[in-house]
Scaffold this motif. Structure first.
Motif, PDB file in Angstrom:
ATOM      1  N   CYS A   4      51.616  39.787  41.260  1.00  0.00           N
ATOM      2  CA  CYS A   4      51.535  40.020  39.820  1.00  0.00           C
ATOM      3  C   CYS A   4      52.887  40.360  39.196  1.00  0.00           C
ATOM      4  O   CYS A   4      53.106  40.121  38.013  1.00  0.00           O
ATOM      5  N   CYS A  15      45.776  42.259  32.003  1.00  0.00           N
ATOM      6  CA  CYS A  15      46.352  43.043  33.093  1.00  0.00           C
ATOM      7  C   CYS A  15      47.400  44.028  32.597  1.00  0.00           C
ATOM      8  O   CYS A  15      47.763  44.971  33.296  1.00  0.00           O
ATOM      9  N   GLU A  22      46.771  49.936  40.262  1.00  0.00           N
ATOM     10  CA  GLU A  22      45.625  49.145  39.822  1.00  0.00           C
ATOM     11  C   GLU A  22      45.951  47.656  39.888  1.00  0.00           C
ATOM     12  O   GLU A  22      45.132  46.834  40.295  1.00  0.00           O
ATOM     13  N   GLU A  25      45.639  46.371  43.244  1.00  0.00           N
ATOM     14  CA  GLU A  25      44.226  46.233  43.611  1.00  0.00           C
ATOM     15  C   GLU A  25      43.646  44.936  43.052  1.00  0.00           C
ATOM     16  O   GLU A  25      42.996  44.157  43.764  1.00  0.00           O
ATOM     17  N   LEU A  26      43.909  44.691  41.782  1.00  0.00           N
ATOM     18  CA  LEU A  26      43.406  43.472  41.152  1.00  0.00           C
ATOM     19  C   LEU A  26      44.069  42.237  41.762  1.00  0.00           C
ATOM     20  O   LEU A  26      43.416  41.225  42.009  1.00  0.00           O
ATOM     21  N   TYR A 105      39.600  34.944  39.642  1.00  0.00           N
ATOM     22  CA  TYR A 105      38.933  36.058  40.305  1.00  0.00           C
ATOM     23  C   TYR A 105      37.476  35.724  40.559  1.00  0.00           C
ATOM     24  O   TYR A 105      36.846  35.039  39.758  1.00  0.00           O
ATOM     25  N   SER A 109      33.504  40.671  41.976  1.00  0.00           N
ATOM     26  CA  SER A 109      34.561  41.651  42.226  1.00  0.00           C
ATOM     27  C   SER A 109      35.196  42.057  40.907  1.00  0.00           C
ATOM     28  O   SER A 109      35.473  43.230  40.659  1.00  0.00           O
ATOM     29  N   PHE A 110      35.392  41.056  40.042  1.00  0.00           N
ATOM     30  CA  PHE A 110      36.014  41.325  38.751  1.00  0.00           C
ATOM     31  C   PHE A 110      35.159  42.293  37.934  1.00  0.00           C
ATOM     32  O   PHE A 110      35.662  43.252  37.358  1.00  0.00           O
ATOM     33  N   PHE A 113      35.478  45.745  39.315  1.00  0.00           N
ATOM     34  CA  PHE A 113      36.784  46.291  38.951  1.00  0.00           C
ATOM     35  C   PHE A 113      36.789  46.734  37.492  1.00  0.00           C
ATOM     36  O   PHE A 113      37.186  47.850  37.161  1.00  0.00           O
ATOM     37  N   HIS A 117      37.360  50.535  35.564  1.00  0.00           N
ATOM     38  CA  HIS A 117      38.638  50.723  34.869  1.00  0.00           C
ATOM     39  C   HIS A 117      38.442  50.542  33.371  1.00  0.00           C
ATOM     40  O   HIS A 117      38.740  49.475  32.818  1.00  0.00           O
TER      41      HIS A 117
END
Lengths: 230, 230
Positions: A4, A15, A22, A25-26, A105, A109-110, A113, A117
């Motif tokens: 990233c 993002c 974080e 993690e993403l 993604y 999971s997205f 996440f 957050h």
DNA sequence: CGCGTCCTTGACACATATCAAGCCAAGTGG
DNA sequence: CCACTTGGCTTGATATGTGTCAAGGACGCG
């Protein structure tokens, strides 16, 4: 897994709300993917549960009828978000209009996440609200405007939304290159290709625009254009 | 301050995600308000920073051009959410189509509350995503469908979305009462009132629908109707 | 009953779609 | 380098769906 820190849209995409930890993690959940011009990333009613960020290129969101008629219901640019989080299947097709690159993604999971957050989710909400406003303005165009008004509105919106290319001024450029051909303009405006074409020809004849090449546009009289846009 | 415990849409509106303590907090920020049929709650470009939940009645979201043309870009029913959180002014007008009742919040307080209650904000995101999907499907209708297809699609959607009235079956009722007149159907479909009217007459002649009174509709052949809807 | 509003129907005009040809620019292969 | 092909674009002739204008009808309300 994506890196990233080298991402071209870091800072503009959703993002941007994440801190280093974080983001890592993403990043572990996503991966970059190229999508060639004309390739379809996502089909309407698709089971594939994915969402994505656009890194490069331009993609269209298309609703198609059984008989082949198509209506483009949205265009996404770098840093924009693609997909339908939270379990529902996408009601439209996503196809690249230029060679593109996206950061994909897995939706589940997205979702997880995002759920954990809030700041990130809020960013997503902001974007979705903005998209909704844009869609609704476009409904006015599709439902009530004449062909001339549609084309003028389109050119003005493109001049503002198109990411400034090298060599062009950044703010409301007067000269820009469309990332798509006549048929796709027509699909966006709810017109036929012929009507779209005729309107462009007429506007050129009247000195409102210049069309140096198939995809290049120069707005010569912005004010008059705004007047035509209605 | 509202008494949320007696609220008719408690359980269906975004507030459903809140526990008793949170509900009390939000309740202190909001208050109920009646809006008479035809009254406008919010003007486009309005400075007034408010958002609201619909408790009773039906309201329309309208985008208007300078010359008076109008396009309805959304309809909201009880438990639906109204307004543009997070600082932007509303780009459309919100007008009651029937006598209505809403639960109003100051937008800034609402934003703060949402920001500190992720679960609540998530609900809001869900709703916004659903709205966006609906808007995009409607864009297909406005851009590409014929008058007959539009009217058929409209009747089918209304038969599903209209809150079941007393005496009517709850699931996809075949008989329902429209909360608005012909002009407003036209504004919704991007047609003139005359074209709308003629299509309805034709469909009645063909036995697809029955129109017992000005605002009542009975769908007599749902399948055929779906075929016409395209 | 009379009035106003909304709805319906009709005749006609016009914008846009449809059908059909030709054009242009870019690429391909000789 | 030049025919030749190809796909997208442009233009023209015509058809058609929807808008516009105008009149009449139905319903609700004082």
């Amino acid at each position: 897994m994506s890196d990233c820190s080298s991402c071209g849209v870091r800072g503009r995409a959703i993002c941007a709300s994440l801190d280093a930890r974080e983001l890592a993690e993403l990043g572990r959940m996503g991966h970059r993917q190229r999508v060639g011009a004309g390739q379809t990333l996502l089909w309407e009613g698709d089971e594939v549960p994915l969402v994505a960020n656009v890194l490069k290129g331009v993609l269209k969101l298309v609703v198609a009828a059984a008989d082949g008629r198509e209506q483009i219901v949205g265009i996404v640019f770098p840093s924009d978000f693609i997909g339908r989080p939270f379990g529902k299947e996408s009601p439209y097709r996503v196809t690249a209009m230029t060679d593109a690159e996206v950061c994909i993604y897995n939706r589940n999971s997205f979702d997880t996440f995002a759920g954990s957050h809030p700041h990130f989710q809020q960013k997503l909400l902001h974007r979705t609200l903005d998209e909704l406003d844009r869609a609704r303005c476009w409904m006015m165009l599709l439902g009530r405007k004449s062909a001339a008004e549609r084309v003028a509105s389109f050119l003005l919106e493109m001049s503002e939304r198109l990411p400034a290319e090298a060599g062009y001024a950044a703010e409301s450029p007067t000269r820009f290159e469309l990332p798509f051909g006549r048929q796709q303009i027509a699909d966006l405006l709810g017109l036929t290709i012929e009507t779209t074409c005729r309107q462009l020809t007429r506007m050129r004849a009247e000195g409102l625009v210049d069309l140096p090449s198939r995809r290049e546009v120069v707005i010569r009289d912005r004010q008059a254009m705004a007047r035509v846009a209605g």
